[in-house]
Design an enzyme around this catalytic site. Structure first.
Site, PDB file in Angstrom:
ATOM      1  N   ASP A  77     195.696 142.210  95.223  1.00  0.00           N
ATOM      2  CA  ASP A  77     194.912 143.422  94.988  1.00  0.00           C
ATOM      3  C   ASP A  77     193.946 143.732  96.120  1.00  0.00           C
ATOM      4  O   ASP A  77     193.269 144.764  96.076  1.00  0.00           O
ATOM      5  CB  ASP A  77     194.144 143.309  93.660  1.00  0.00           C
ATOM      6  CG  ASP A  77     193.094 142.204  93.682  1.00  0.00           C
ATOM      7  OD1 ASP A  77     193.377 141.117  94.232  1.00  0.00           O
ATOM      8  OD2 ASP A  77     191.991 142.425  93.154  1.00  0.00           O
ATOM      9  N   PHE A 128     202.235 139.777  96.315  1.00  0.00           N
ATOM     10  CA  PHE A 128     201.428 140.798  95.661  1.00  0.00           C
ATOM     11  C   PHE A 128     199.963 140.375  95.639  1.00  0.00           C
ATOM     12  O   PHE A 128     199.646 139.268  95.199  1.00  0.00           O
ATOM     13  CB  PHE A 128     201.895 141.009  94.216  1.00  0.00           C
ATOM     14  CG  PHE A 128     203.322 141.477  94.081  1.00  0.00           C
ATOM     15  CD1 PHE A 128     203.634 142.823  94.083  1.00  0.00           C
ATOM     16  CD2 PHE A 128     204.360 140.554  93.936  1.00  0.00           C
ATOM     17  CE1 PHE A 128     204.947 143.252  93.941  1.00  0.00           C
ATOM     18  CE2 PHE A 128     205.673 140.976  93.794  1.00  0.00           C
ATOM     19  CZ  PHE A 128     205.969 142.328  93.803  1.00  0.00           C
ATOM     20  N   PHE A 144     202.299 135.619  94.049  1.00  0.00           N
ATOM     21  CA  PHE A 144     201.301 136.492  93.441  1.00  0.00           C
ATOM     22  C   PHE A 144     199.896 135.950  93.681  1.00  0.00           C
ATOM     23  O   PHE A 144     199.661 134.747  93.551  1.00  0.00           O
ATOM     24  CB  PHE A 144     201.471 136.552  91.915  1.00  0.00           C
ATOM     25  CG  PHE A 144     202.791 137.045  91.420  1.00  0.00           C
ATOM     26  CD1 PHE A 144     202.985 138.381  91.100  1.00  0.00           C
ATOM     27  CD2 PHE A 144     203.849 136.158  91.222  1.00  0.00           C
ATOM     28  CE1 PHE A 144     204.196 138.828  90.598  1.00  0.00           C
ATOM     29  CE2 PHE A 144     205.066 136.595  90.716  1.00  0.00           C
ATOM     30  CZ  PHE A 144     205.241 137.938  90.409  1.00  0.00           C
ATOM     31  N   ASP A 145     198.962 136.837  93.959  1.00  0.00           N
ATOM     32  CA  ASP A 145     197.557 136.546  93.727  1.00  0.00           C
ATOM     33  C   ASP A 145     197.360 136.502  92.214  1.00  0.00           C
ATOM     34  O   ASP A 145     198.217 136.977  91.457  1.00  0.00           O
ATOM     35  CB  ASP A 145     196.699 137.636  94.374  1.00  0.00           C
ATOM     36  CG  ASP A 145     195.215 137.405  94.170  1.00  0.00           C
ATOM     37  OD1 ASP A 145     194.785 136.246  94.105  1.00  0.00           O
ATOM     38  OD2 ASP A 145     194.482 138.410  94.065  1.00  0.00           O
ATOM     39  N   PHE A 146     196.241 135.970  91.753  1.00  0.00           N
ATOM     40  CA  PHE A 146     196.045 135.848  90.304  1.00  0.00           C
ATOM     41  C   PHE A 146     195.137 136.940  89.746  1.00  0.00           C
ATOM     42  O   PHE A 146     195.585 137.830  89.034  1.00  0.00           O
ATOM     43  CB  PHE A 146     195.502 134.459  89.958  1.00  0.00           C
ATOM     44  CG  PHE A 146     195.429 134.214  88.476  1.00  0.00           C
ATOM     45  CD1 PHE A 146     196.583 134.022  87.735  1.00  0.00           C
ATOM     46  CD2 PHE A 146     194.205 134.195  87.814  1.00  0.00           C
ATOM     47  CE1 PHE A 146     196.531 133.815  86.361  1.00  0.00           C
ATOM     48  CE2 PHE A 146     194.135 133.984  86.447  1.00  0.00           C
ATOM     49  CZ  PHE A 146     195.308 133.802  85.713  1.00  0.00           C
TER      50      PHE A 146
END
Length: 314
Positions: free
Chosen positions: A284, A282, A162-164
């Site tokens: 954004d 993932f 994951f990105d944060f």
């Protein structure tokens, strides 16, 4: 007694994420609905080939081995097909031995409306419009990007990266950076709020459910030395010191521990991801995802200031 979903990790899955539908989509777009319907009926017994999210879903379902009598993972098919043309998808699911038995066929209807009905903590689709609608409605969703990546065999792990900011946490910190693109201003802001946890982003509930399963695996391994935990959780973020502290403090406040964290400070994420080799990643921002999609399954989470999507996540 009704089958309970609230305490399970429930994925809502479009067939476009699970299987390669490029040929059927071409027929629908160029030859129309009747030819598409005819093609699906004539090929109903011919299994569809795995799509980008297939390896992730297969390995995610394998986590049910940790508690077979009360499986913690559920996958629900949310299909824009009608029940007739959707039968090829269901036959393909059985052909590939995927434990997916619950399905909704909507004949072109909007799948995101059913996210709360099934307690879905993540909706995955290759259809950008469907994912955008879900996100605008305040639901956790991701667009599975095209990829030529093929799953490599040889291990049973499930690595989820994951990105944060804008994915696990909201876009508060990202908004500070985007205002002036001043990294020093961003670091000063984050240091001033070092002990203030960030609010949840769209995929925080998904991560929480994964973390719960990881705890189940740890308990199972303590009771059964033959059981080897499969799940590994990884954060890959453009943050670097000193902005890493707020990430760690936020995760502590959520009661979540990840296995690995990469604070890259502007180094291209693809370089680290190529070594990590996650089964899904993932982020954004497509600027990070498009290069990575060449080597792994990548999912765009269209949330927050970088996507001009107003937050409805509480």
């Amino acid at each position: 007694m009704a089958y309970e979903l609230e305490h399970r990790l429930v994925i809502g899955l479009a067939s476009s994420a699970l299987f390669d539908l490029s040929e059927t989509d071409r027929i629908f777009r160029t030859e129309g609905e009747e030819e598409y319907r005819k093609h699906q009926r004539e090929n109903q017994s011919i299994p569809l080939t795995p799509g980008v999210a297939f390896p992730f879903i297969k390995r995610l379902l394998s986590l049910n081995d940790v508690r077979p009598d009360d499986p913690p993972v559920e996958v629900v098919l949310l299909s824009r097909n009608d029940p007739d043309t959707g039968m090829r998808v269901m036959h393909s699911i059985r052909h590939h031995h995927l434990d997916i038995s619950r399905a909704v066929f909507l004949q072109g209807g909007n799948p995101h409306r059913y996210i709360p009905a099934f307690s879905i903590c993540l909706f995955l689709s290759a259809n950008e419009a469907d994912v955008q609608q879900a996100t605008l409605a305040g639901y956790p969703a991701g667009q599975v990007l095209d990829s030529a990546h093929l799953e490599t065999q040889g291990d049973d792990e499930l690595r989820v990266a994951f990105d944060f900011d804008g994915v696990l946490a909201d876009d508060e910190a990202e908004s500070v950076f985007q205002a002036n693109k001043d990294l020093n201003e961003f670091h000063v802001h984050e240091q001033s709020k070092i002990n203030v946890p960030l609010n949840s982003g769209p995929l925080r509930p998904f991560l929480q459910k994964l973390s719960n399963i990881q705890q189940l695996e740890q308990k199972r391994a303590e009771q059964d030395p033959a059981y080897k935990p499969k799940l590994r959780l990884i954060i890959v973020t453009a943050r670097n010191a000193p902005a890493e502290e707020r990430v760690i403090n936020t995760m502590r406040s959520w009661g979540i521990n990840v296995n690995e964290a990469f604070f890259l400070g502007g180094v291209e994420k693809k370089r680290a991801l190529e070594v990590i080799n996650p089964h899904i990643f993932f982020d954004d921002q497509k600027t990070h995802l498009v290069p990575a999609s060449d080597i792994l399954p990548a999912v765009h989470v269209p949330f927050g200031i970088t996507n001009n999507v107003k937050s409805k996540i509480s």
